[in-house]
Design an enzyme around this catalytic site. Structure first.
Site, PDB file in Angstrom:
ATOM      1  N   ASP A 199       5.181  -7.757   4.274  1.00 36.73           N
ATOM      2  CA  ASP A 199       4.087  -6.847   4.611  1.00 36.73           C
ATOM      3  C   ASP A 199       3.387  -7.375   5.858  1.00 36.73           C
ATOM      4  O   ASP A 199       3.803  -8.375   6.449  1.00 36.73           O
ATOM      5  CB  ASP A 199       3.106  -6.695   3.445  1.00 36.73           C
ATOM      6  CG  ASP A 199       2.564  -5.269   3.334  1.00 36.73           C
ATOM      7  OD1 ASP A 199       1.889  -4.835   4.282  1.00 36.73           O
ATOM      8  OD2 ASP A 199       2.823  -4.607   2.317  1.00 36.73           O
ATOM      9  N   HIS A 233       3.971  -1.392   7.870  1.00 39.38           N
ATOM     10  CA  HIS A 233       3.610  -2.690   7.283  1.00 39.38           C
ATOM     11  C   HIS A 233       4.495  -3.799   7.835  1.00 39.38           C
ATOM     12  O   HIS A 233       5.074  -4.592   7.089  1.00 39.38           O
ATOM     13  CB  HIS A 233       3.708  -2.620   5.759  1.00 39.38           C
ATOM     14  CG  HIS A 233       2.619  -1.799   5.138  1.00 39.38           C
ATOM     15  ND1 HIS A 233       1.296  -2.182   5.140  1.00 39.38           N
ATOM     16  CD2 HIS A 233       2.654  -0.599   4.503  1.00 39.38           C
ATOM     17  CE1 HIS A 233       0.564  -1.269   4.527  1.00 39.38           C
ATOM     18  NE2 HIS A 233       1.353  -0.292   4.142  1.00 39.38           N
ATOM     19  N   ASP A 246       6.066   3.549   3.084  1.00 39.56           N
ATOM     20  CA  ASP A 246       4.722   4.097   2.899  1.00 39.56           C
ATOM     21  C   ASP A 246       3.817   3.758   4.072  1.00 39.56           C
ATOM     22  O   ASP A 246       4.078   2.824   4.826  1.00 39.56           O
ATOM     23  CB  ASP A 246       4.104   3.553   1.605  1.00 39.56           C
ATOM     24  CG  ASP A 246       3.852   2.053   1.676  1.00 39.56           C
ATOM     25  OD1 ASP A 246       4.769   1.329   2.102  1.00 39.56           O
ATOM     26  OD2 ASP A 246       2.751   1.606   1.319  1.00 39.56           O
ATOM     27  N   GLU A 247       2.746   4.500   4.196  1.00 41.87           N
ATOM     28  CA  GLU A 247       1.644   4.208   5.105  1.00 41.87           C
ATOM     29  C   GLU A 247       2.135   3.783   6.488  1.00 41.87           C
ATOM     30  O   GLU A 247       1.750   2.731   7.007  1.00 41.87           O
ATOM     31  CB  GLU A 247       0.743   3.129   4.494  1.00 41.87           C
ATOM     32  CG  GLU A 247       0.086   3.578   3.192  1.00 41.87           C
ATOM     33  CD  GLU A 247      -0.776   2.510   2.553  1.00 41.87           C
ATOM     34  OE1 GLU A 247      -1.760   2.857   1.891  1.00 41.87           O
ATOM     35  OE2 GLU A 247      -0.452   1.312   2.707  1.00 41.87           O
ATOM     36  N   TRP A 268       3.453   7.003  -5.804  1.00 46.06           N
ATOM     37  CA  TRP A 268       2.269   6.154  -5.945  1.00 46.06           C
ATOM     38  C   TRP A 268       0.975   6.856  -5.557  1.00 46.06           C
ATOM     39  O   TRP A 268      -0.079   6.585  -6.132  1.00 46.06           O
ATOM     40  CB  TRP A 268       2.415   4.878  -5.115  1.00 46.06           C
ATOM     41  CG  TRP A 268       2.209   5.058  -3.645  1.00 46.06           C
ATOM     42  CD1 TRP A 268       3.144   5.429  -2.728  1.00 46.06           C
ATOM     43  CD2 TRP A 268       0.990   4.864  -2.913  1.00 46.06           C
ATOM     44  NE1 TRP A 268       2.596   5.492  -1.482  1.00 46.06           N
ATOM     45  CE2 TRP A 268       1.268   5.148  -1.552  1.00 46.06           C
ATOM     46  CE3 TRP A 268      -0.300   4.491  -3.256  1.00 46.06           C
ATOM     47  CZ2 TRP A 268       0.303   5.065  -0.547  1.00 46.06           C
ATOM     48  CZ3 TRP A 268      -1.270   4.405  -2.260  1.00 46.06           C
ATOM     49  CH2 TRP A 268      -0.972   4.689  -0.932  1.00 46.06           C
ATOM     50  N   TYR A 272      -2.417   1.200 -11.411  1.00 45.60           N
ATOM     51  CA  TYR A 272      -2.626   0.123 -10.442  1.00 45.60           C
ATOM     52  C   TYR A 272      -3.453  -0.982 -11.107  1.00 45.60           C
ATOM     53  O   TYR A 272      -4.626  -0.795 -11.424  1.00 45.60           O
ATOM     54  CB  TYR A 272      -3.321   0.650  -9.187  1.00 45.60           C
ATOM     55  CG  TYR A 272      -2.347   1.061  -8.111  1.00 45.60           C
ATOM     56  CD1 TYR A 272      -1.154   1.701  -8.447  1.00 45.60           C
ATOM     57  CD2 TYR A 272      -2.593   0.809  -6.774  1.00 45.60           C
ATOM     58  CE1 TYR A 272      -0.247   2.073  -7.478  1.00 45.60           C
ATOM     59  CE2 TYR A 272      -1.690   1.177  -5.791  1.00 45.60           C
ATOM     60  CZ  TYR A 272      -0.520   1.800  -6.147  1.00 45.60           C
ATOM     61  OH  TYR A 272       0.387   2.165  -5.183  1.00 45.60           O
ATOM     62  N   ASP A 330      -4.427  -3.825  -9.833  1.00 44.11           N
ATOM     63  CA  ASP A 330      -5.382  -4.528  -8.986  1.00 44.11           C
ATOM     64  C   ASP A 330      -6.726  -3.814  -8.946  1.00 44.11           C
ATOM     65  O   ASP A 330      -7.677  -4.304  -8.344  1.00 44.11           O
ATOM     66  CB  ASP A 330      -4.831  -4.692  -7.570  1.00 44.11           C
ATOM     67  CG  ASP A 330      -4.337  -3.384  -6.979  1.00 44.11           C
ATOM     68  OD1 ASP A 330      -3.456  -2.768  -7.595  1.00 44.11           O
ATOM     69  OD2 ASP A 330      -4.822  -2.978  -5.907  1.00 44.11           O
ATOM     70  N   GLU A 374      -4.305  -8.205  -2.703  1.00 41.60           N
ATOM     71  CA  GLU A 374      -5.404  -8.469  -1.775  1.00 41.60           C
ATOM     72  C   GLU A 374      -6.504  -9.304  -2.425  1.00 41.60           C
ATOM     73  O   GLU A 374      -7.056 -10.222  -1.811  1.00 41.60           O
ATOM     74  CB  GLU A 374      -6.002  -7.157  -1.266  1.00 41.60           C
ATOM     75  CG  GLU A 374      -5.153  -6.423  -0.251  1.00 41.60           C
ATOM     76  CD  GLU A 374      -4.239  -5.399  -0.895  1.00 41.60           C
ATOM     77  OE1 GLU A 374      -3.925  -5.545  -2.096  1.00 41.60           O
ATOM     78  OE2 GLU A 374      -3.835  -4.439  -0.200  1.00 41.60           O
TER      79      GLU A 374
END
Length: 764
Positions: free
Chosen positions: A197, A270, A333-334, A400, A425, A427, A477
């Site tokens: 990442d 990422h 993703d993203e 997701w 999730y 987290d 994170e």
């Protein structure tokens, strides 16, 4: 199948040693349970008693090599070994019969007074039968027994997974193995290892040594939450990576426990960590640095550069021999398209490949990597953004952002794994108590995870078969240590295990909690730092029949009682006993606590109420809130409860690119001297203040007069706007907020739609 029994025996050792220490706890439990709940259990009233006469009989090709370990572990409990020989009774019989047990991974566990039989459809079935036996072992008064029953069992879904991000925070091999042990005990069969990442590259690639020396490390790490401004950093170099030999050892360890490891090599987004080492793979050529804070970054792999594909293919050539899994996760993703839009190479690729836009360029990128992996005999899994621009043939979608990606994939007859952040999730926060450790922005309590249903009503029976399973994700994170990670993962991963294994007709949250309470001492004995606060008070702020505010409190702790105060004092056994929802008649702080007998359980619950003239009044919205910031009604805007800085409590209303226009009807004209609203400003979460906020008043709902406007909002976090105006008669209050619209260049996620976040329209 040398290792079918190996790990189970380890669990038996743990459980039996635990029994030696926890006799009192066991004696308090009338009935032992199994997690995940089996397909069927029929009790027979018999009891199997262990003694030196008990033998183990292994048949049908199941290896006897590891039985020495079983005796080693059993000896720790009983002081003697169980013999291994062909015998009828008393004995434990292990066998495989795929004709009798027809479902893959299925088993039958039969316990009678003289014999325990475990018959598996396959080696995994025998393994899972032993896991259930481990959970049924009982020691009392020095005797080891198992209650008689017959269990018929098989999984609902073939894919039962847990994801772990090791890029943001790195976990050593011993931690990974410890968690794999627990996944196996609860019949989770897939470990999704997020290895690369922006914040770190965690796997050794020998052809590219700079991935180890540069990409695996970052200069420092953000302190606190990403939403904080300005960001603060610890100034300490951080990182690490797994050698290929370590990866092989972990993969082998998992396979012995019937767990497949799926590696994730993130692309095309990422990619900052990789670009820091090899800047020629980016659109601008750099320089780049491994990210030191959390988020999404515009710099991604250049899709117009052939070197990018050469690099990724070479990386995969080293990854594939390490992981025998059918699937390879390629992320997807993203991936912002900002750099692609201005990159000559990417634009040339779009033209040469006759692509419509940058979204189709991403599809081209994914499709090209899929073809390469297919040529190596592998299939790809990607996050649901791989649907953008058209889904690559044969791809499996991991949904997701919501359930929509999985639904879309299933309707296209593509396999899908459901892992929506709103439900699974790990987290995210698991309670709303202020003392909860720092976590991601969402709120997924144990009950919400457990009650998630992967097969949605939008899918027909034929389409539903493409939903292959479910997975819980743990992004790291805010998981800076093993202890923090375990607090977030356990016990919610046990709820995920039951979603994946147990038919929905057999699921029951109260029954699950009963079994979980029995498991708690075992988990603690295994040194798992689980969150044991799931029986604490939860609440519901409701509207009464006469539009007043009432508060309902509850706890799932059996035999408990709640005591509360309304004056902000600490509740005790002499405080008011809660028996039904009660009205909130004045502003102030409610406190409550759960008591089991005379002992308080868990933390003290607190909630502040702020009463005003708009409480319970009708609110009409021109534009509807969106995503996870749509509570489903407007009651939260006038319920006297202010949303928290964590924005995860269901109080905030979010408008993604849309303006706010809300009208409050006070029911009759009355004097008004103060108007207010709460605005959430977190640019690092795409939450922007309005460019213009106005309050207007009216007596007839047609003719409005502006009485206040504001264009600047200075505080990062909650801006509590309170406009004092000349006392005026008004029945209708109209609040308008102009959305920032598109996030400007130079800001986080430039080019995306801004969120306008509001809560509680205050009228005094």
């Amino acid at each position: 199948m040398i290792n079918t029994c190996t790990v189970v025996l380890k669990y038996i050792r743990y459980t039996l040693c635990f029994c030696l220490l926890m006799n009192v706890v066991h004696a308090q439990v009338k009935e032992q349970g199994i997690i995940p709940q089996p397909y069927s259990i029929q009790k027979n009233g018999e009891v199997f008693r262990f003694s030196p006469a008990v033998a183990i009989n292994i048949r049908d090709g199941i290896s006897t090599d590891n039985l020495i370990f079983f005796n080693q572990y059993f000896h720790q409990l009983a002081g003697y070994n169980l013999s291994v020989k062909k015998t009828i009774a008393p004995s434990i019989q292990l066998s495989i019969n795929s004709n009798k047990i027809t479902e893959p991974e299925g088993y039958q566990l039969s316990i009678a007074s003289k014999q325990i039989n475990i018959i598996g459809h396959d080696q995994a079935g025998v393994f899972y039968g032993l896991q259930s036996l481990v959970q049924l072992l009982h020691k009392s008064n020095g005797k080891i027994t198992v209650q008689g029953c017959t269990i018929e069992d098989h999984p609902r879904f073939a894919y039962r997974g847990m994801h772990l991000d090791v890029s943001r925070h790195f976990f050593k091999v011993n931690a990974i193995k410890k968690w794999i042990d627990l996944l196996a005990l609860y019949k989770i069969n897939t470990f999704h290892w997020h290895l690369t990442d922006d914040q770190g590259w965690r796997i050794e690639i020998k052809k590219y040594p700079l991935l180890q020396s540069i990409s695996a490390y970052r200069d420092e790490t953000i302190i606190g939450h990403k939403k904080d401004s300005p960001h603060r950093f610890d100034g300490k170099r951080y990182g690490g990576y797994y050698t290929q030999e370590e990866v092989k050892a972990v993969v082998k360890y998992a396979m012995e426990r019937h767990i497949s490891i799926i590696p994730e090599i993130e692309m095309p987004g990422h990619a900052l960590a990789a670009l820091a080492a090899y800047p020629e793979l980016g659109c601008t050529g750099g320089p780049y640095k491994t990210a030191t804070y959390w988020g999404i970054f515009d710099d991604v792999y250049c899709a117009g550069n052939e070197q990018t594909f050469t690099f990724l293919k070479n990386v995969l050539d080293e990854v594939l021999p390490l992981f025998p899994s059918k699937y390879i996760h390629i992320g997807g993703d993203e991936c912002p398209k900002t750099k692609w839009k201005t990159c000559p190479k990417c634009q040339r690729r779009i033209k040469d490949e006759h692509l419509k836009d940058e979204h189709e360029l991403q599809s081209y990128f994914i499709g090209r990597m899929e073809k390469y992996l297919n040529s190596k005999g592998r299939q790809i899994i990607g996050w649901d953004e791989i649907l953008e621009g058209g889904l690559a043939p044969g791809a499996t979608v991991m949904s997701w952002t919501g359930e929509e990606g999985g639904i879309a994939a299933a309707k296209l007859h593509h396999n899908a794994i459901m892992t929506p952040e709103k439900y699974v999730y790990l987290d995210y926060y698991q309670s709303l108590y202020p003392s909860e450790p720092l976590a991601g922005g969402g709120y997924t309590p144990l009950s919400k995870v457990y009650n998630y249903e992967p097969i949605t009503k939008e899918l027909s029976g034929d389409e539903a078969k493409y939903i292959k399973g479910v997975q819980a994700n743990a992004w790291s994170e805010y998981l800076a240590s093993m202890a923090q990670a375990e607090h977030q993962i356990f016990p919610r991963i046990l709820a995920l295990a039951e979603i994946g294994w147990t038919d929905k007709e057999n699921k029951s949250y109260p029954n699950f909690l009963k079994r979980l309470r029995y498991e708690q001492p075992l988990l603690k004995q295994l040194n798992i730092n689980l969150a044991d606060t799931f029986d604490e008070i939860t609440d519901s702020v409701m509207e009464s029949a006469d539009r007043q505010i009432q508060l309902a409190l509850s706890s799932t702790l059996p035999g408990s009682q709640i005591y509360y105060t309304t004056d902000g004092t600490t509740p005790g056994l002499k405080s008011k006993k809660y028996d039904k929802p009660f009205l909130i008649s004045t502003s102030g702080k409610i406190k409550a606590a759960v008591f089991s007998g005379t002992k308080q359980y868990g933390r003290v619950y607190e909630k502040d109420f702020h009463l005003h003239k708009a409480i319970g009044k009708t609110v009409t919205l021109t534009n509807q809130p969106q995503g996870g910031y749509n509570p489903g009604n407007t009651f939260g805007m006038v319920n006297g409860v202010f949303g928290s800085k964590l924005y995860n409590d269901g109080q905030w209303y979010g408008f993604n690119g849309d303006d706010l226009e809300a009208v409050v009807d006070l029911g009759k004209a009355q004097p008004v001297s103060q108007l207010g609203i709460n605005i959430l400003k977190y640019h690092w979460q795409k939450m922007w203040e309005p460019t213009l906020l106005t309050f207007e008043i009216s007596t007839d709902g047609k003719n409005y007069t502006e009485v206040y406007r504001q264009t600047t909002f200075n505080d990062n976090g909650i801006n509590a706007v309170r406009a004092n105006i000349k006392t005026t008669q008004a029945r209708y209050i109209r609040v308008k907020g102009t959305n920032k619209g598109i996030i400007p260049p130079g800001e986080y996620i430039a080019g995306a739609k801004a969120w306008l976040m509001v809560d509680e329209i205050v009228v005094k």
